[in-house]
Design a protein around this motif. Structure first.
Motif, PDB file in Angstrom:
ATOM      1  N   MET A 237       0.846  -1.185   0.000  1.00 44.64           N
ATOM      2  CA  MET A 237       0.000   0.000   0.000  1.00 44.64           C
ATOM      3  C   MET A 237       0.890   1.247   0.000  1.00 44.64           C
ATOM      4  O   MET A 237       1.577   1.532   0.980  1.00 44.64           O
ATOM      5  N   PRO A 238       0.912   2.016  -1.087  1.00 45.06           N
ATOM      6  CA  PRO A 238       1.646   3.283  -1.094  1.00 45.06           C
ATOM      7  C   PRO A 238       0.861   4.362  -0.336  1.00 45.06           C
ATOM      8  O   PRO A 238      -0.365   4.455  -0.456  1.00 45.06           O
ATOM      9  N   MET A 239       1.591   5.169   0.445  1.00 44.36           N
ATOM     10  CA  MET A 239       0.965   6.238   1.213  1.00 44.36           C
ATOM     11  C   MET A 239       1.792   7.506   1.127  1.00 44.36           C
ATOM     12  O   MET A 239       2.990   7.462   0.832  1.00 44.36           O
ATOM     13  N   ASP A 248       1.038  19.534   4.243  1.00 49.90           N
ATOM     14  CA  ASP A 248      -0.291  19.717   3.660  1.00 49.90           C
ATOM     15  C   ASP A 248      -1.295  18.880   4.449  1.00 49.90           C
ATOM     16  O   ASP A 248      -1.618  17.752   4.066  1.00 49.90           O
ATOM     17  N   PRO A 249      -1.816  19.403   5.558  1.00 44.85           N
ATOM     18  CA  PRO A 249      -2.741  18.628   6.402  1.00 44.85           C
ATOM     19  C   PRO A 249      -4.015  18.181   5.692  1.00 44.85           C
ATOM     20  O   PRO A 249      -4.665  17.234   6.151  1.00 44.85           O
ATOM     21  N   LEU A 250      -4.374  18.815   4.586  1.00 40.83           N
ATOM     22  CA  LEU A 250      -5.579  18.408   3.870  1.00 40.83           C
ATOM     23  C   LEU A 250      -5.470  16.987   3.328  1.00 40.83           C
ATOM     24  O   LEU A 250      -6.483  16.354   3.026  1.00 40.83           O
ATOM     25  N   ARG A 251      -4.235  16.479   3.203  1.00 41.44           N
ATOM     26  CA  ARG A 251      -4.044  15.113   2.706  1.00 41.44           C
ATOM     27  C   ARG A 251      -4.254  14.054   3.784  1.00 41.44           C
ATOM     28  O   ARG A 251      -4.208  12.859   3.499  1.00 41.44           O
ATOM     29  N   LYS A 252      -4.463  14.473   5.015  1.00 46.07           N
ATOM     30  CA  LYS A 252      -4.636  13.499   6.094  1.00 46.07           C
ATOM     31  C   LYS A 252      -5.887  12.650   5.898  1.00 46.07           C
ATOM     32  O   LYS A 252      -5.943  11.504   6.360  1.00 46.07           O
ATOM     33  N   THR A 257      -7.983   7.072   4.933  1.00 43.15           N
ATOM     34  CA  THR A 257      -8.584   6.071   4.036  1.00 43.15           C
ATOM     35  C   THR A 257      -7.624   4.910   3.801  1.00 43.15           C
ATOM     36  O   THR A 257      -8.020   3.737   3.835  1.00 43.15           O
ATOM     37  N   ASP A 258      -6.358   5.237   3.562  1.00 44.57           N
ATOM     38  CA  ASP A 258      -5.354   4.194   3.324  1.00 44.57           C
ATOM     39  C   ASP A 258      -5.122   3.343   4.565  1.00 44.57           C
ATOM     40  O   ASP A 258      -4.953   2.121   4.477  1.00 44.57           O
ATOM     41  N   LEU A 259      -5.104   3.966   5.726  1.00 44.56           N
ATOM     42  CA  LEU A 259      -4.911   3.218   6.975  1.00 44.56           C
ATOM     43  C   LEU A 259      -6.057   2.233   7.199  1.00 44.56           C
ATOM     44  O   LEU A 259      -5.837   1.087   7.628  1.00 44.56           O
ATOM     45  N   ALA A 261      -7.814   0.822   4.901  1.00 45.09           N
ATOM     46  CA  ALA A 261      -7.634  -0.259   3.932  1.00 45.09           C
ATOM     47  C   ALA A 261      -6.553  -1.235   4.413  1.00 45.09           C
ATOM     48  O   ALA A 261      -6.675  -2.457   4.231  1.00 45.09           O
ATOM     49  N   ILE A 262      -5.504  -0.715   5.031  1.00 41.40           N
ATOM     50  CA  ILE A 262      -4.443  -1.576   5.579  1.00 41.40           C
ATOM     51  C   ILE A 262      -4.995  -2.444   6.702  1.00 41.40           C
ATOM     52  O   ILE A 262      -4.733  -3.649   6.763  1.00 41.40           O
ATOM     53  N   ARG A 263      -5.775  -1.840   7.603  1.00 38.42           N
ATOM     54  CA  ARG A 263      -6.354  -2.602   8.712  1.00 38.42           C
ATOM     55  C   ARG A 263      -7.265  -3.709   8.190  1.00 38.42           C
ATOM     56  O   ARG A 263      -7.228  -4.850   8.687  1.00 38.42           O
ATOM     57  N   ALA A 264      -8.070  -3.403   7.177  1.00 39.95           N
ATOM     58  CA  ALA A 264      -8.988  -4.396   6.620  1.00 39.95           C
ATOM     59  C   ALA A 264      -8.219  -5.521   5.941  1.00 39.95           C
ATOM     60  O   ALA A 264      -8.565  -6.704   6.089  1.00 39.95           O
ATOM     61  N   GLN A 265      -7.163  -5.171   5.191  1.00 37.73           N
ATOM     62  CA  GLN A 265      -6.373  -6.192   4.510  1.00 37.73           C
ATOM     63  C   GLN A 265      -5.648  -7.079   5.518  1.00 37.73           C
ATOM     64  O   GLN A 265      -5.584  -8.304   5.342  1.00 37.73           O
ATOM     65  N   LEU A 266      -5.129  -6.484   6.563  1.00 41.23           N
ATOM     66  CA  LEU A 266      -4.434  -7.265   7.591  1.00 41.23           C
ATOM     67  C   LEU A 266      -5.397  -8.220   8.285  1.00 41.23           C
ATOM     68  O   LEU A 266      -5.079  -9.396   8.514  1.00 41.23           O
ATOM     69  N   SER A 267      -6.587  -7.747   8.598  1.00 40.18           N
ATOM     70  CA  SER A 267      -7.594  -8.603   9.222  1.00 40.18           C
ATOM     71  C   SER A 267      -7.992  -9.741   8.299  1.00 40.18           C
ATOM     72  O   SER A 267      -8.183 -10.875   8.738  1.00 40.18           O
ATOM     73  N   SER A 268      -8.099  -9.450   7.016  1.00 42.87           N
ATOM     74  CA  SER A 268      -8.471 -10.470   6.033  1.00 42.87           C
ATOM     75  C   SER A 268      -7.408 -11.563   5.972  1.00 42.87           C
ATOM     76  O   SER A 268      -7.722 -12.749   5.915  1.00 42.87           O
ATOM     77  N   LEU A 269      -6.129 -11.168   5.996  1.00 50.31           N
ATOM     78  CA  LEU A 269      -5.057 -12.153   5.945  1.00 50.31           C
ATOM     79  C   LEU A 269      -5.029 -13.004   7.196  1.00 50.31           C
ATOM     80  O   LEU A 269      -4.777 -14.229   7.138  1.00 50.31           O
TER      81      LEU A 269
END
Length: 275
Positions: A237-239, A248-252, A257-259, A261-269
């Protein structure tokens, strides 16, 4: 300042870096230089004498063997490392990358070896170079807070809840510039072996250099972030780099969203049995 001819190359490099950090941005001599005369003399010297050996398009004599590509010297060294301790020792002893001469510390890794998530950053900054650890200072605090929000930490005991963190380049480039292509190629075999030995379930690339290096792409992080990719069979996952989020705090919002997705993918594995 003394006779600079008596300085070693290492001392000269350190003096140059020190002057740049003080704000020097121009090289001046004590006497005026005739640039036009120097250019004419150089042009005259460039003309080959009769009977000279012809040069190739690269400007070297015909028949001269090509220099080995960057990274060729590190391939065999990295492959011989049987564990992370051996890899760290091999990198500390490696003299093939000039960045080592201007850096204070080898920044190898931090966190928990065997963690299910491995984060790959770009290159150490000043604070990382001082402490010998990746992602410290303001960027490191933000990174820790980001992953704590999804239950992960570089200090966790359980590998399923832990982070293991490294960088694309282990030495700080002068003035925090981006690593060059040759520098990245030189150290890439070590990074590949680092990932093999750490054996993460997921990889997270922070910023342009890490993402372009591991995914072999010319696309920038703005286009690549949030899209799952793969490196050597491991999901990636690139971040955005935490330093970019501080600028640029607007990118937080994208980072959150990426975090998730990482949590969901880790749980899936973990549910599928890859624990």
């Amino acid at each position: 300042m003394g006779n600079t001819n008596d300085m070693s190359p290492e001392d000269a490099l350190a003096a140059l870096i020190w002057q740049i950090e003080l704000g020097a941005d121009e090289a001046l001599d004590e006497r005026p230089v005739d640039r036009f005369g120097a250019a004419a003399a150089a042009s005259a010297e460039a003309k080959p004498p009769p009977g000279a050996v012809p040069a190739t398009a690269a400007g070297k004599p015909a028949g001269t063997p090509d220099a080995p590509p960057p990274g060729s010297a590190s391939v065999a060294i990295a492959a011989e490392c049987a564990d992370l301790d051996a890899l760290r020792a091999a990198m500390a002893a490696f003299e093939g990358c000039a960045l080592k001469k201007g850096a204070k510390s080898l920044v190898f890794a931090d966190g928990v070896p065997g963690a299910h998530i491995m984060i790959v950053g770009e290159a150490p900054g000043r604070e990382e170079d001082q402490q010998g650890l990746p992602f410290v200072g303001a960027s490191g605090q933000l990174l820790d807070n980001m992953f704590a929000a999804i239950g992960l930490s570089r200090t966790a005991d359980n590998p399923a809840d832990a982070l293991y963190i490294t960088n694309t380049i282990p030495w700080r480039p002068p003035q925090n510039r981006d690593p060059s292509g040759d520098e990245i190629a030189m150290m890439l075999p070590f990074l590949r072996r680092h990932i093999e030995l750490a054996a993460p379930r997921l990889l997270v690339t922070m910023g342009n250099s890490a993402t372009r290096t591991l995914l072999d792409t010319t696309s920038g992080i703005t286009r690549m972030r949030g899209r799952w990719a793969e490196f050597a069979g491991v999901p990636v996952m690139p971040m955005f780099h935490p330093a970019a989020l501080l600028r640029d705090p607007l990118r937080k919002g994208d980072a959150w969203t990426d975090l998730k997705a990482i949590r969901a993918q880790l749980s899936s594995l973990q549910v599928s049995g890859r624990q």
